[in-house]
Design a protein around this motif. Structure first.
Motif, PDB file in Angstrom:
ATOM      1  N   PRO A   1      -4.683   1.265   8.680  1.00 31.35           N
ATOM      2  CA  PRO A   1      -3.433   1.933   9.075  1.00 31.35           C
ATOM      3  C   PRO A   1      -2.492   2.207   7.906  1.00 31.35           C
ATOM      4  CG  PRO A   1      -3.400  -0.369   9.732  1.00 31.35           C
ATOM      5  CD  PRO A   1      -4.788  -0.084   9.271  1.00 31.35           C
ATOM      6  N   ALA A   2      -2.310   1.252   7.002  1.00 29.75           N
ATOM      7  CA  ALA A   2      -1.373   1.440   5.895  1.00 29.75           C
ATOM      8  C   ALA A   2      -1.890   2.494   4.922  1.00 29.75           C
ATOM      9  CB  ALA A   2      -1.134   0.120   5.176  1.00 29.75           C
ATOM     10  N   TYR A   3      -3.154   2.428   4.610  1.00 27.81           N
ATOM     11  CA  TYR A   3      -3.756   3.391   3.687  1.00 27.81           C
ATOM     12  C   TYR A   3      -3.656   4.804   4.257  1.00 27.81           C
ATOM     13  CZ  TYR A   3      -7.193   5.138   0.279  1.00 27.81           C
ATOM     14  OH  TYR A   3      -7.836   5.814  -0.735  1.00 27.81           O
ATOM     15  N   ALA A   4      -3.977   4.944   5.537  1.00 25.09           N
ATOM     16  CA  ALA A   4      -3.912   6.261   6.174  1.00 25.09           C
ATOM     17  C   ALA A   4      -2.476   6.783   6.200  1.00 25.09           C
ATOM     18  CB  ALA A   4      -4.472   6.180   7.593  1.00 25.09           C
ATOM     19  N   ALA A   5      -1.528   5.910   6.484  1.00 20.22           N
ATOM     20  CA  ALA A   5      -0.129   6.330   6.525  1.00 20.22           C
ATOM     21  C   ALA A   5       0.334   6.809   5.155  1.00 20.22           C
ATOM     22  CB  ALA A   5       0.749   5.176   7.008  1.00 20.22           C
ATOM     23  N   ALA A   6      -0.038   6.074   4.121  1.00 21.18           N
ATOM     24  CA  ALA A   6       0.365   6.453   2.766  1.00 21.18           C
ATOM     25  C   ALA A   6      -0.259   7.778   2.357  1.00 21.18           C
ATOM     26  CB  ALA A   6      -0.025   5.355   1.778  1.00 21.18           C
ATOM     27  N   LYS A   7      -1.537   7.940   2.620  1.00 20.26           N
ATOM     28  CA  LYS A   7      -2.223   9.162   2.217  1.00 20.26           C
ATOM     29  C   LYS A   7      -1.766  10.354   3.054  1.00 20.26           C
ATOM     30  CE  LYS A   7      -4.640   7.303  -1.068  1.00 20.26           C
ATOM     31  NZ  LYS A   7      -4.359   7.625  -2.474  1.00 20.26           N
ATOM     32  N   GLY A   8      -1.491  10.129   4.333  1.00 23.13           N
ATOM     33  CA  GLY A   8      -0.923  11.194   5.144  1.00 23.13           C
ATOM     34  C   GLY A   8       0.446  11.606   4.655  1.00 23.13           C
ATOM     35  N   GLY A   9       1.233  10.625   4.221  1.00 16.97           N
ATOM     36  CA  GLY A   9       2.549  10.921   3.667  1.00 16.97           C
ATOM     37  C   GLY A   9       2.480  11.763   2.409  1.00 16.97           C
TER      38      GLY A   9
ATOM     39  N   GLN B   1       0.813  -1.210   0.000  1.00 18.64           N
ATOM     40  CA  GLN B   1       0.000   0.000   0.000  1.00 18.64           C
ATOM     41  C   GLN B   1       0.850   1.264   0.000  1.00 18.64           C
ATOM     42  OE1 GLN B   1      -3.879  -0.239   2.297  1.00 18.64           O
ATOM     43  NE2 GLN B   1      -2.818  -2.005   3.158  1.00 18.64           N
ATOM     44  N   LEU B   2       1.927   1.274   0.771  1.00 24.92           N
ATOM     45  CA  LEU B   2       2.810   2.443   0.764  1.00 24.92           C
ATOM     46  C   LEU B   2       3.513   2.601  -0.575  1.00 24.92           C
ATOM     47  CD1 LEU B   2       2.229   2.401   3.834  1.00 24.92           C
ATOM     48  CD2 LEU B   2       4.597   3.124   4.169  1.00 24.92           C
ATOM     49  N   ARG B   3       3.894   1.479  -1.170  1.00 24.56           N
ATOM     50  CA  ARG B   3       4.597   1.540  -2.445  1.00 24.56           C
ATOM     51  C   ARG B   3       3.694   2.096  -3.540  1.00 24.56           C
ATOM     52  NH1 ARG B   3       5.698  -2.213  -6.686  1.00 24.56           N
ATOM     53  NH2 ARG B   3       4.216  -3.628  -5.719  1.00 24.56           N
TER      54      ARG B   3
ATOM     55  N   SER C   1      -6.643  11.234   0.140  1.00 28.71           N
ATOM     56  CA  SER C   1      -7.895  10.701   0.671  1.00 28.71           C
ATOM     57  C   SER C   1      -8.253  11.409   1.970  1.00 28.71           C
ATOM     58  CB  SER C   1      -7.771   9.197   0.939  1.00 28.71           C
ATOM     59  OG  SER C   1      -8.893   8.702   1.657  1.00 28.71           O
ATOM     60  N   VAL C   2      -9.528  11.390   2.284  1.00 35.30           N
ATOM     61  CA  VAL C   2      -9.978  11.878   3.584  1.00 35.30           C
ATOM     62  C   VAL C   2      -9.324  11.083   4.712  1.00 35.30           C
ATOM     63  CG1 VAL C   2     -11.999  10.370   3.695  1.00 35.30           C
ATOM     64  CG2 VAL C   2     -12.063  12.579   4.861  1.00 35.30           C
ATOM     65  N   HIS C   3      -8.841   9.873   4.397  1.00 35.60           N
ATOM     66  CA  HIS C   3      -8.132   9.068   5.397  1.00 35.60           C
ATOM     67  C   HIS C   3      -6.858   9.756   5.879  1.00 35.60           C
ATOM     68  CE1 HIS C   3     -10.171   5.028   5.326  1.00 35.60           C
ATOM     69  NE2 HIS C   3     -10.751   5.614   4.305  1.00 35.60           N
ATOM     70  N   ALA C   4      -6.377  10.740   5.135  1.00 34.66           N
ATOM     71  CA  ALA C   4      -5.179  11.470   5.560  1.00 34.66           C
ATOM     72  C   ALA C   4      -5.463  12.374   6.751  1.00 34.66           C
ATOM     73  CB  ALA C   4      -4.630  12.301   4.404  1.00 34.66           C
TER      74      ALA C   4
ATOM     75  N   SER D   1       4.878   5.691  -5.606  1.00 33.19           N
ATOM     76  CA  SER D   1       4.533   6.024  -6.995  1.00 33.19           C
ATOM     77  C   SER D   1       4.564   7.523  -7.238  1.00 33.19           C
ATOM     78  CB  SER D   1       3.159   5.462  -7.349  1.00 33.19           C
ATOM     79  OG  SER D   1       2.144   6.072  -6.566  1.00 33.19           O
ATOM     80  N   VAL D   2       4.230   8.307  -6.218  1.00 31.36           N
ATOM     81  CA  VAL D   2       4.275   9.764  -6.352  1.00 31.36           C
ATOM     82  C   VAL D   2       5.719  10.218  -6.521  1.00 31.36           C
ATOM     83  CG1 VAL D   2       3.763  11.964  -5.227  1.00 31.36           C
ATOM     84  CG2 VAL D   2       2.150  10.051  -5.026  1.00 31.36           C
ATOM     85  N   PHE D   3       6.600   9.696  -5.692  1.00 32.41           N
ATOM     86  CA  PHE D   3       8.018  10.039  -5.796  1.00 32.41           C
ATOM     87  C   PHE D   3       8.577   9.672  -7.168  1.00 32.41           C
ATOM     88  CE2 PHE D   3      12.382   8.306  -5.400  1.00 32.41           C
ATOM     89  CZ  PHE D   3      13.054   9.510  -5.252  1.00 32.41           C
ATOM     90  N   TYR D   4       8.312   8.450  -7.612  1.00 37.14           N
ATOM     91  CA  TYR D   4       8.842   8.013  -8.906  1.00 37.14           C
ATOM     92  C   TYR D   4       8.294   8.860 -10.050  1.00 37.14           C
ATOM     93  CZ  TYR D   4      10.605   3.815  -6.571  1.00 37.14           C
ATOM     94  OH  TYR D   4      11.267   2.943  -5.740  1.00 37.14           O
TER      95      TYR D   4
END
Length: 254
Positions: A157-165, A115-117, A146-149, A122-125
């Motif tokens: 947890p993984a989705y929220a961490a990725a979107k917060g990032g 999920q983080l990848r 996402s609103v999960h951010a 993907s944004v970084f790449y």
């Protein structure tokens, strides 16, 4: 969604990831309707082809290619195609992501990293590969977060961490590239995509009840916000994370 009278992207080129369906597809149609030449990408190559064909049938300009947004090599190939096609890149919409629910104590390493990848790496790449073209065009990047951010929901947890990032990365990039490239993110709430076909009706009803505008969002709702950020109408806006959620993020949980 059509945009009668709007030609904000005439003569410009846009590249979109995860654009074979949902928000990405709606955004591809929106940008093309406003005059952009659109490169539709997705890991689903056939789906990307269908979207490009739809746009061309509407007299728009579109190409399609397979792109795994987590592959630096495939990003290089996508940039080469844009360069050979129009020679420029004005808009980058980074829309890839995956949501695999599960509380932290049940989430295995593969699901966490996957999920983080897909959502964050993907944004970084994508940015790293396209910065030269975007700098030359003084372009704009819009990321689907996402609103999960900003809100906590059990089991993500993984989705929220990725979107917060994504939110932190967008702010950093906006500072890093100053007046050369603008970076913003849209944070959708509950949007009707294929996922909702498998969502229990009672959860859908509860979500609507907790959304002040009284409905779920559509992919076109998000596409309109992406088009704003990508356009010159937002030329003085960068580093922002915009909730497009029908008010869900300001509503009580009750």
């Amino acid at each position: 969604m059509t945009a009668p009278g709007l030609t904000r992207f005439a003569g410009r080129t846009a590249l979109l990831t995860a654009a074979a369906s949902g928000i990405g597809k709606a955004t591809a149609h929106r940008l093309a309707a406003e005059g952009a030449s659109v490169l539709v990408t997705d890991v689903d190559a056939e789906g990307a082809d269908r979207v490009a064909e739809e746009i061309r049938a509407e007299n728009g300009h579109a190409r399609a290619r397979r792109l795994d947004a987590t592959s630096p090599e495939e990003w290089t190939a996508a940039v080469e195609e844009v360069t050979s096609w129009t020679g420029r890149l004005d808009v980058l919409h980074l829309n890839a992501g995956r949501n695999l629910p599960g509380p932290a104590h049940e989430l295995d390493d593969a699901a966490w990293h996957d999920q983080l990848r897909l959502s964050l790496d993907s944004v970084f790449y994508g940015v790293r590969a396209t910065v030269p073209l975007l700098r030359a065009a003084r372009g704009a990047v819009v990321v689907t977060s996402s609103v999960h951010a900003t809100l906590g929901f059990r089991g993500f947890p993984a989705y929220a961490a990725a979107k917060g990032g994504i939110g932190a990365l967008v702010r950093q990039l906006a500072v890093e590239y100053g007046g050369e490239i603008r970076f913003n993110a849209v944070l959708p709430g509950a949007v009707v995509t294929a996922l909702w076909a498998h969502t229990p009706p009672e959860y859908k009803d509860l979500t609507i009840a907790r959304t002040p505008v009284g409905r779920l969002g559509s992919p076109e709702d998000i596409a309109a916000a992406v088009a704003f950020f990508a356009s010159d109408d937002a030329s003085f806006v960068t580093g922002q994370n915009l909730l497009v959620d029908g008010g869900r993020g300001i509503s009580s949980q009750e």
